[in-house]
Enzyme design. Structure first.
Site, PDB file in Angstrom:
ATOM      1  CE  LYS A   1     -46.941  16.555  28.010  1.00  0.00           C
ATOM      2  NZ  LYS A   1     -46.089  15.368  27.736  1.00  0.00           N
TER       3      LYS A   1
ATOM      4  CB  SER B   1     -48.556  12.506  28.746  1.00  0.00           C
ATOM      5  OG  SER B   1     -47.256  12.954  28.413  1.00  0.00           O
TER       6      SER B   1
ATOM      7  CB  SER C   1     -45.654  11.754  26.001  1.00  0.00           C
ATOM      8  OG  SER C   1     -46.236  10.913  26.959  1.00  0.00           O
TER       9      SER C   1
HETATM   10  N1  GLN Z   1     -47.272   6.506  28.158  1.00  0.00           N
HETATM   11  C1  GLN Z   1     -45.950   6.418  28.689  1.00  0.00           C
HETATM   12  C2  GLN Z   1     -46.027   6.552  30.181  1.00  0.00           C
HETATM   13  O1  GLN Z   1     -47.083   6.585  30.686  1.00  0.00           O
HETATM   14  C3  GLN Z   1     -45.088   7.489  28.100  1.00  0.00           C
HETATM   15  C4  GLN Z   1     -45.330   8.814  28.702  1.00  0.00           C
HETATM   16  C5  GLN Z   1     -44.414   9.871  28.216  1.00  0.00           C
HETATM   17  O2  GLN Z   1     -43.742   9.733  27.196  1.00  0.00           O
HETATM   18  N2  GLN Z   1     -44.344  10.949  28.964  1.00  0.00           N
HETATM   19  O3  GLN Z   1     -45.056   6.612  30.870  1.00  0.00           O
END
Ligand code: GLN
Length: 507
Positions: free
Chosen positions: A87, A162, A186
């Site tokens: 990532k 994400s 994410s």
């Molecule tokens: N969807 C959650 C957010 O927008 C989690 C994102 C993540 O785990 N980086 O913060």
């Protein structure tokens, strides 16, 4: 000897085994993956950077080392010759790392994250960097500053986020294994959207050194893989105390792969296991197909000898508001370093340093990142600090206590990973609150610091549904064992999207 078409399907443990035995070469494996990437990327857009030249050179080098080790009968590093997919929020020395943000366009880190160093030491080489939501803020990978990633199961849908690029690359066999980061889901939500495995370690299990910070008290790096054995293997290689990250815990890392045990002969491999099903996790608005798939998965665990009981985590409803105070608060502090001076983009406007900083941030940050900085600085500002930030910290403690109590009675907790199957591209992008709900089942575990894994549990209308298994902090081994038994007795992970012409379908 597998045909060219099956090389890209290999898991990390299997590829490593075949490389050690000399059944395949690192070069042909890397070439097969690069071909697959070239073929599918126009449709999927999982990668932001493909490091083809260095990957081929490192594969050749690995082949030489493998040949020599075989000649000398020497030990072979566990992942020697295996490519890795990372990532783009994880720093890789010499390779552009953007966190999906225009503000880091062209930024080349001068060092690699500890997790990358450890995987390099284990013999792995970089294949490429995957598309995330900008600074890992989002649940669909639509917030990236570099375009959307599409779900290989249905190209009109999102792969989750994400870590959507890493998840899409895994299910489409555009990589062997991947890393993601999980702040509030994410790793897990995109894995569940793509019929793959995603593991969020306990907070402090894996080093955050060199990982571009979003919310430091929540961020963890986790493996995103094609099966549970790979999740165990990769966790083993990245876990453990790191002197450069004081939040890593000095605890022995068990052999997670050995801990998976053997499923083979036992008729009731989960005999004696106590499974808790948190009633609050069947949330309002959950898709019927997700609920029925989850209940069927739980019944399957029971049929394998587990005892299943309903438990209550009474503060579950506060996880979402608590997370969306604390994560933006921490993000607003972490993102203050992007000022147009130290990293990446600089807007060349007339005026003093403040004019440059303002213009750089205005251009470099996308709308969701700006929204979170505003929310975070507000929650931390004098006058509102006690009402929001301090209150959220108290709620966080209550959420953690819910889990402590539950784990006095049960060994693992089981739920759905996401309340819905993957949604359509564009469906929620203008409704941030609706988007935040996509993570309603994956926010509490990071707040409590506990580990959780998602793995394939079935399909609803041809779209993947994941099951989440949670365990007490630092009890990843137990969670992995349950996941492995479930996987090996169901085989859902073997289903792959049909990517050439025909629409993806489950059966
Ligand atoms: N969807 C959650 C957010 O927008 C989690 C994102 C993540 O785990 N980086 O913060």
């Amino acid at each position: 000897m597998p045909t060219e078409t099956s090389l890209h399907e290999l898991s990390a443990w299997r590829a490593a085994e075949m490389l050690r035995m000399g059944e395949i070469s690192a070069l042909e494996l890397t070439r097969a993956l690069l071909d697959r990437i070239a073929e599918l990327e126009p449709k999927i857009h999982a990668y932001l950077t493909v490091t083809a030249d260095t990957a081929l050179a490192e594969a050749k080098h690995a082949d030489a080392l493998l040949a020599q080790a075989r000649r000398d009968g020497a030990d072979i590093a566990p992942l020697l010759g295996v490519p890795m997919t990372v990532k783009d929020v994880i720093s890789t020395e010499g390779t552009v790392t953007t966190a999906g943000s225009r503000i880091l366009e062209g930024f080349v880190p001068v060092y690699s994250a500890t997790v990358i160093e450890r995987l390099h030491a284990a013999g792995a080489h970089l294949l490429g960097k995957t598309n995330p939501d900008e600074f890992a803020m989002g649940s669909s990978t639509e917030n990236s500053g570099y375009g959307v990633t599409y779900n290989p199961w249905d190209l009109t849908r999102v792969p989750g986020g994400s870590s959507g690029g890493s998840a899409a690359a895994m299910t489409a066999d555009q990589g062997v294994f991947a890393l993601g980061t999980d702040t509030g889901g994410s790793v897990r939500q995109p894995a569940s959207f793509t019929n793959t495995v995603g593991l969020r370690p306990s907070y402090g299990r894996v080093s955050r050194w060199g990982v571009i910070a979003f919310a430091s008290s929540l961020d963890q790096v986790g493996p995103m893989t094609k099966d549970v054995r790979d999740a165990a293997l990769i966790l083993n290689l990245i876990a453990g105390r790191d002197a450069r990250d004081s939040t890593t815990v000095d605890l022995a890392v068990p052999d997670f792969v050995a801990g998976l045990g053997d499923v083979g002969g036992a008729s009731l491999p989960l005999h004696g296991l106590r499974v808790g099903v948190p009633r609050e996790y069947f949330v309002e608005g959950m898709a019927a197909g997700v609920e029925s798939t989850t209940r069927a998965a739980i019944a399957h665990l029971e049929s394998l000898g587990a005892t299943v009981r309903e438990v209550s985590l009474p503060h579950t409803e506060y996880a979402l508001p608590t997370y969306y105070i604390l994560a933006p608060a921490e993000a607003s502090a972490n993102l203050a370093r992007y000022d147009g001076v130290k990293y990446g983009l600089r807007a060349n406007v007339p005026g003093d340093v403040w004019d440059v900083t303002r213009a750089t941030r205005g251009r470099g940050f996308g709308p969701e990142v700006k929204r979170r900085i505003m929310l975070g600085t507000y929650a931390l500002s004098a006058g509102y600090y006690d009402a929001y930030y301090v209150k959220a910290q108290k709620a966080r403690t209550l959420i953690k206590r819910d889990f402590d109590r539950a784990f006095d009675e049960v060994d693992v907790l089981v739920s759905a990973t996401s309340p819905t199957p993957p949604f359509r591209v564009g469906a929620m992008i203008d409704d941030p609150l609706q988007m935040y709900l996509a993570d309603v089942l994956t926010l509490a575990q990071p707040l409590a610091g506990i580990p959780a894994i998602t793995l394939p549990a079935g399909f609803s209308d041809g779209l993947p549904v994941g099951m989440q298994i949670m365990a007490r902090a630092f009890d990843e081994a137990k969670m992995l064992r349950v996941a492995y038994v479930y996987e090996q007795t169901t085989g859902w992970h073997k289903r792959k999207p049909m990517l050439n012409g025909a629409p993806a379908h489950s059966s």
